[in-house]
Design a protein around this motif. Structure first.
Motif, PDB file in Angstrom:
ATOM      1  N   ALA A 171       0.835  -1.204   0.000  1.00 18.14           N
ATOM      2  CA  ALA A 171       0.000   0.000   0.000  1.00 18.14           C
ATOM      3  C   ALA A 171       0.874   1.260   0.000  1.00 18.14           C
ATOM      4  O   ALA A 171       0.575   2.230  -0.722  1.00 18.14           O
ATOM      5  CB  ALA A 171      -0.932  -0.010   1.204  1.00 18.14           C
ATOM      6  N   ALA A 172       1.943   1.258   0.783  1.00 17.42           N
ATOM      7  CA  ALA A 172       2.851   2.405   0.804  1.00 17.42           C
ATOM      8  C   ALA A 172       3.537   2.571  -0.548  1.00 17.42           C
ATOM      9  O   ALA A 172       3.673   3.696  -1.055  1.00 17.42           O
ATOM     10  CB  ALA A 172       3.887   2.230   1.909  1.00 17.42           C
ATOM     11  N   PHE A 173       3.947   1.472  -1.144  1.00 17.64           N
ATOM     12  CA  PHE A 173       4.607   1.521  -2.444  1.00 17.64           C
ATOM     13  C   PHE A 173       3.666   2.071  -3.514  1.00 17.64           C
ATOM     14  O   PHE A 173       4.040   2.955  -4.295  1.00 17.64           O
ATOM     15  CB  PHE A 173       5.098   0.122  -2.819  1.00 17.64           C
ATOM     16  CG  PHE A 173       5.793   0.048  -4.147  1.00 17.64           C
ATOM     17  CD1 PHE A 173       7.016   0.647  -4.327  1.00 17.64           C
ATOM     18  CD2 PHE A 173       5.221  -0.632  -5.209  1.00 17.64           C
ATOM     19  CE1 PHE A 173       7.673   0.581  -5.548  1.00 17.64           C
ATOM     20  CE2 PHE A 173       5.861  -0.700  -6.424  1.00 17.64           C
ATOM     21  CZ  PHE A 173       7.087  -0.101  -6.600  1.00 17.64           C
ATOM     22  N   LEU A 174       2.433   1.568  -3.544  1.00 13.35           N
ATOM     23  CA  LEU A 174       1.461   2.065  -4.527  1.00 13.35           C
ATOM     24  C   LEU A 174       1.104   3.523  -4.258  1.00 13.35           C
ATOM     25  O   LEU A 174       0.923   4.305  -5.199  1.00 13.35           O
ATOM     26  CB  LEU A 174       0.214   1.195  -4.520  1.00 13.35           C
ATOM     27  CG  LEU A 174       0.400  -0.220  -5.072  1.00 13.35           C
ATOM     28  CD1 LEU A 174      -0.882  -1.025  -4.908  1.00 13.35           C
ATOM     29  CD2 LEU A 174       0.842  -0.187  -6.521  1.00 13.35           C
TER      30      LEU A 174
ATOM     31  N   VAL B 268       3.594  10.581  -5.824  1.00 17.38           N
ATOM     32  CA  VAL B 268       4.850  11.326  -5.958  1.00 17.38           C
ATOM     33  C   VAL B 268       5.204  11.453  -7.436  1.00 17.38           C
ATOM     34  O   VAL B 268       5.254  10.464  -8.164  1.00 17.38           O
ATOM     35  CB  VAL B 268       5.990  10.613  -5.191  1.00 17.38           C
ATOM     36  CG1 VAL B 268       7.307  11.314  -5.399  1.00 17.38           C
ATOM     37  CG2 VAL B 268       5.655  10.537  -3.708  1.00 17.38           C
ATOM     38  N   ASP B 269       5.446  12.676  -7.857  1.00 13.82           N
ATOM     39  CA  ASP B 269       5.871  12.936  -9.228  1.00 13.82           C
ATOM     40  C   ASP B 269       7.380  12.726  -9.317  1.00 13.82           C
ATOM     41  O   ASP B 269       8.145  13.403  -8.632  1.00 13.82           O
ATOM     42  CB  ASP B 269       5.516  14.371  -9.615  1.00 13.82           C
ATOM     43  CG  ASP B 269       5.857  14.688 -11.050  1.00 13.82           C
ATOM     44  OD1 ASP B 269       6.117  13.743 -11.821  1.00 13.82           O
ATOM     45  OD2 ASP B 269       5.851  15.881 -11.399  1.00 13.82           O
ATOM     46  N   PRO B 270       7.837  11.775 -10.146  1.00  8.81           N
ATOM     47  CA  PRO B 270       9.275  11.501 -10.190  1.00  8.81           C
ATOM     48  C   PRO B 270      10.108  12.669 -10.716  1.00  8.81           C
ATOM     49  O   PRO B 270      11.283  12.784 -10.383  1.00  8.81           O
ATOM     50  CB  PRO B 270       9.398  10.289 -11.107  1.00  8.81           C
ATOM     51  CG  PRO B 270       8.081  10.078 -11.715  1.00  8.81           C
ATOM     52  CD  PRO B 270       7.074  10.887 -10.983  1.00  8.81           C
ATOM     53  N   ASN B 271       9.498  13.539 -11.530  1.00  5.89           N
ATOM     54  CA  ASN B 271      10.251  14.690 -12.031  1.00  5.89           C
ATOM     55  C   ASN B 271      10.474  15.738 -10.951  1.00  5.89           C
ATOM     56  O   ASN B 271      11.463  16.464 -10.985  1.00  5.89           O
ATOM     57  CB  ASN B 271       9.529  15.325 -13.215  1.00  5.89           C
ATOM     58  CG  ASN B 271       9.472  14.386 -14.400  1.00  5.89           C
ATOM     59  OD1 ASN B 271      10.391  13.599 -14.613  1.00  5.89           O
ATOM     60  ND2 ASN B 271       8.402  14.456 -15.160  1.00  5.89           N
ATOM     61  N   GLU B 272       9.547  15.833 -10.022  1.00 11.05           N
ATOM     62  CA  GLU B 272       9.676  16.819  -8.950  1.00 11.05           C
ATOM     63  C   GLU B 272      10.182  16.218  -7.643  1.00 11.05           C
ATOM     64  O   GLU B 272      10.473  16.949  -6.708  1.00 11.05           O
ATOM     65  CB  GLU B 272       8.322  17.488  -8.707  1.00 11.05           C
ATOM     66  CG  GLU B 272       7.837  18.311  -9.875  1.00 11.05           C
ATOM     67  CD  GLU B 272       6.501  18.956  -9.611  1.00 11.05           C
ATOM     68  OE1 GLU B 272       6.024  18.892  -8.453  1.00 11.05           O
ATOM     69  OE2 GLU B 272       5.930  19.508 -10.546  1.00 11.05           O
ATOM     70  N   ALA B 273      10.250  14.898  -7.568  1.00  4.07           N
ATOM     71  CA  ALA B 273      10.697  14.249  -6.333  1.00  4.07           C
ATOM     72  C   ALA B 273      12.182  14.485  -6.130  1.00  4.07           C
ATOM     73  O   ALA B 273      12.995  14.290  -7.021  1.00  4.07           O
ATOM     74  CB  ALA B 273      10.421  12.753  -6.391  1.00  4.07           C
TER      75      ALA B 273
ATOM     76  N   VAL C 276      14.068  12.867  -0.850  1.00  6.95           N
ATOM     77  CA  VAL C 276      13.117  12.212   0.054  1.00  6.95           C
ATOM     78  C   VAL C 276      12.165  11.297  -0.724  1.00  6.95           C
ATOM     79  O   VAL C 276      11.877  10.173  -0.298  1.00  6.95           O
ATOM     80  CB  VAL C 276      12.321  13.268   0.858  1.00  6.95           C
ATOM     81  CG1 VAL C 276      11.261  12.616   1.705  1.00  6.95           C
ATOM     82  CG2 VAL C 276      13.259  14.086   1.716  1.00  6.95           C
ATOM     83  N   GLY C 277      11.689  11.742  -1.872  1.00  5.24           N
ATOM     84  CA  GLY C 277      10.804  10.920  -2.684  1.00  5.24           C
ATOM     85  C   GLY C 277      11.470   9.654  -3.175  1.00  5.24           C
ATOM     86  O   GLY C 277      10.864   8.580  -3.190  1.00  5.24           O
ATOM     87  N   ILE C 278      12.731   9.783  -3.548  1.00  9.22           N
ATOM     88  CA  ILE C 278      13.478   8.621  -4.035  1.00  9.22           C
ATOM     89  C   ILE C 278      13.738   7.640  -2.892  1.00  9.22           C
ATOM     90  O   ILE C 278      13.598   6.423  -3.053  1.00  9.22           O
ATOM     91  CB  ILE C 278      14.778   9.081  -4.711  1.00  9.22           C
ATOM     92  CG1 ILE C 278      14.435   9.867  -5.977  1.00  9.22           C
ATOM     93  CG2 ILE C 278      15.684   7.909  -5.036  1.00  9.22           C
ATOM     94  CD1 ILE C 278      15.589  10.635  -6.555  1.00  9.22           C
ATOM     95  N   VAL C 279      14.083   8.165  -1.719  1.00 11.24           N
ATOM     96  CA  VAL C 279      14.323   7.305  -0.556  1.00 11.24           C
ATOM     97  C   VAL C 279      13.028   6.585  -0.151  1.00 11.24           C
ATOM     98  O   VAL C 279      13.041   5.384   0.149  1.00 11.24           O
ATOM     99  CB  VAL C 279      14.903   8.117   0.619  1.00 11.24           C
ATOM    100  CG1 VAL C 279      14.872   7.327   1.905  1.00 11.24           C
ATOM    101  CG2 VAL C 279      16.319   8.557   0.302  1.00 11.24           C
ATOM    102  N   LEU C 280      11.913   7.295  -0.158  1.00  9.34           N
ATOM    103  CA  LEU C 280      10.634   6.662   0.169  1.00  9.34           C
ATOM    104  C   LEU C 280      10.271   5.579  -0.839  1.00  9.34           C
ATOM    105  O   LEU C 280       9.770   4.515  -0.472  1.00  9.34           O
ATOM    106  CB  LEU C 280       9.517   7.713   0.231  1.00  9.34           C
ATOM    107  CG  LEU C 280       9.504   8.619   1.445  1.00  9.34           C
ATOM    108  CD1 LEU C 280       8.438   9.690   1.288  1.00  9.34           C
ATOM    109  CD2 LEU C 280       9.270   7.814   2.707  1.00  9.34           C
ATOM    110  N   PHE C 281      10.523   5.839  -2.104  1.00  2.00           N
ATOM    111  CA  PHE C 281      10.226   4.850  -3.140  1.00  2.00           C
ATOM    112  C   PHE C 281      11.026   3.571  -2.916  1.00  2.00           C
ATOM    113  O   PHE C 281      10.474   2.474  -2.878  1.00  2.00           O
ATOM    114  CB  PHE C 281      10.528   5.430  -4.533  1.00  2.00           C
ATOM    115  CG  PHE C 281      10.387   4.432  -5.637  1.00  2.00           C
ATOM    116  CD1 PHE C 281       9.139   4.115  -6.137  1.00  2.00           C
ATOM    117  CD2 PHE C 281      11.501   3.806  -6.177  1.00  2.00           C
ATOM    118  CE1 PHE C 281       9.003   3.189  -7.164  1.00  2.00           C
ATOM    119  CE2 PHE C 281      11.374   2.881  -7.192  1.00  2.00           C
ATOM    120  CZ  PHE C 281      10.125   2.570  -7.693  1.00  2.00           C
ATOM    121  N   PHE C 282      12.341   3.713  -2.763  1.00  2.00           N
ATOM    122  CA  PHE C 282      13.176   2.526  -2.630  1.00  2.00           C
ATOM    123  C   PHE C 282      12.986   1.829  -1.281  1.00  2.00           C
ATOM    124  O   PHE C 282      13.083   0.597  -1.202  1.00  2.00           O
ATOM    125  CB  PHE C 282      14.646   2.871  -2.864  1.00  2.00           C
ATOM    126  CG  PHE C 282      14.984   3.002  -4.320  1.00  2.00           C
ATOM    127  CD1 PHE C 282      15.009   1.902  -5.148  1.00  2.00           C
ATOM    128  CD2 PHE C 282      15.255   4.235  -4.861  1.00  2.00           C
ATOM    129  CE1 PHE C 282      15.302   2.013  -6.490  1.00  2.00           C
ATOM    130  CE2 PHE C 282      15.556   4.369  -6.207  1.00  2.00           C
ATOM    131  CZ  PHE C 282      15.576   3.253  -7.028  1.00  2.00           C
TER     132      PHE C 282
END
Length: 129
Positions: A19-22, A28-33, A36-42
């Motif tokens: 659920a967190a991954f989805l 999260v927009d990958p162009n604006e992330a 922190v966005g990248i760390v949360l994704f991985f």
């Protein structure tokens, strides 16, 4: 803790990580992330992969050696799932940074196998003392 309670706990953890991954994928927009966005994704991808690998490896143990013996090897199954998840996430990070080649993946696999064998030796020495 019984094996079925362990399975339900891991299933719940995996569902929450999914659920967190989805949520991160859709919110999260990958162009604006930024970082922190990248760390949360991985990290959410790692949690989901860890749960799936733990369920898969423990299921294999149950089929191969039976439920009673598999219950005694839960720590080893979790450790192997952790290392397998590290390998998957390491390859995903290599792809993210644009440096994924087959020899990088093999080098990562060799490092993780060295970690696994080192942990096994450490456990073997500490249990014999």
């Amino acid at each position: 803790m019984s094996l079925s309670a362990y399975f339900w706990g891991i299933r719940l953890f995996t569902a929450l990580a999914l659920a967190a991954f989805l949520g991160i994928i859709f919110a999260v927009d990958p162009n604006e992330a930024e970082f922190v966005g990248i760390v949360l994704f991985f990290s959410s991808l790692f949690g989901m992969c860890l749960g799936l690998c733990t369920l898969f490896i423990t299921g294999l143990y149950c089929k191969a050696i039976g439920e009673t013996s598999a219950a005694h090897h839960l720590g080893g199954a979790f450790r192997q799932a952790f290392f397998l998840s590290l390998f998957v996430i390491g390859n995903a990070l290599f792809q993210f940074f644009g440096i994924l080649t087959w020899w990088d993946s093999l080098l990562l696999l060799a490092g993780i196998l060295l970690l696994e064998f080192s942990v096994r030796q450490f456990i073997k020495k500490s249990s014999s003392v």
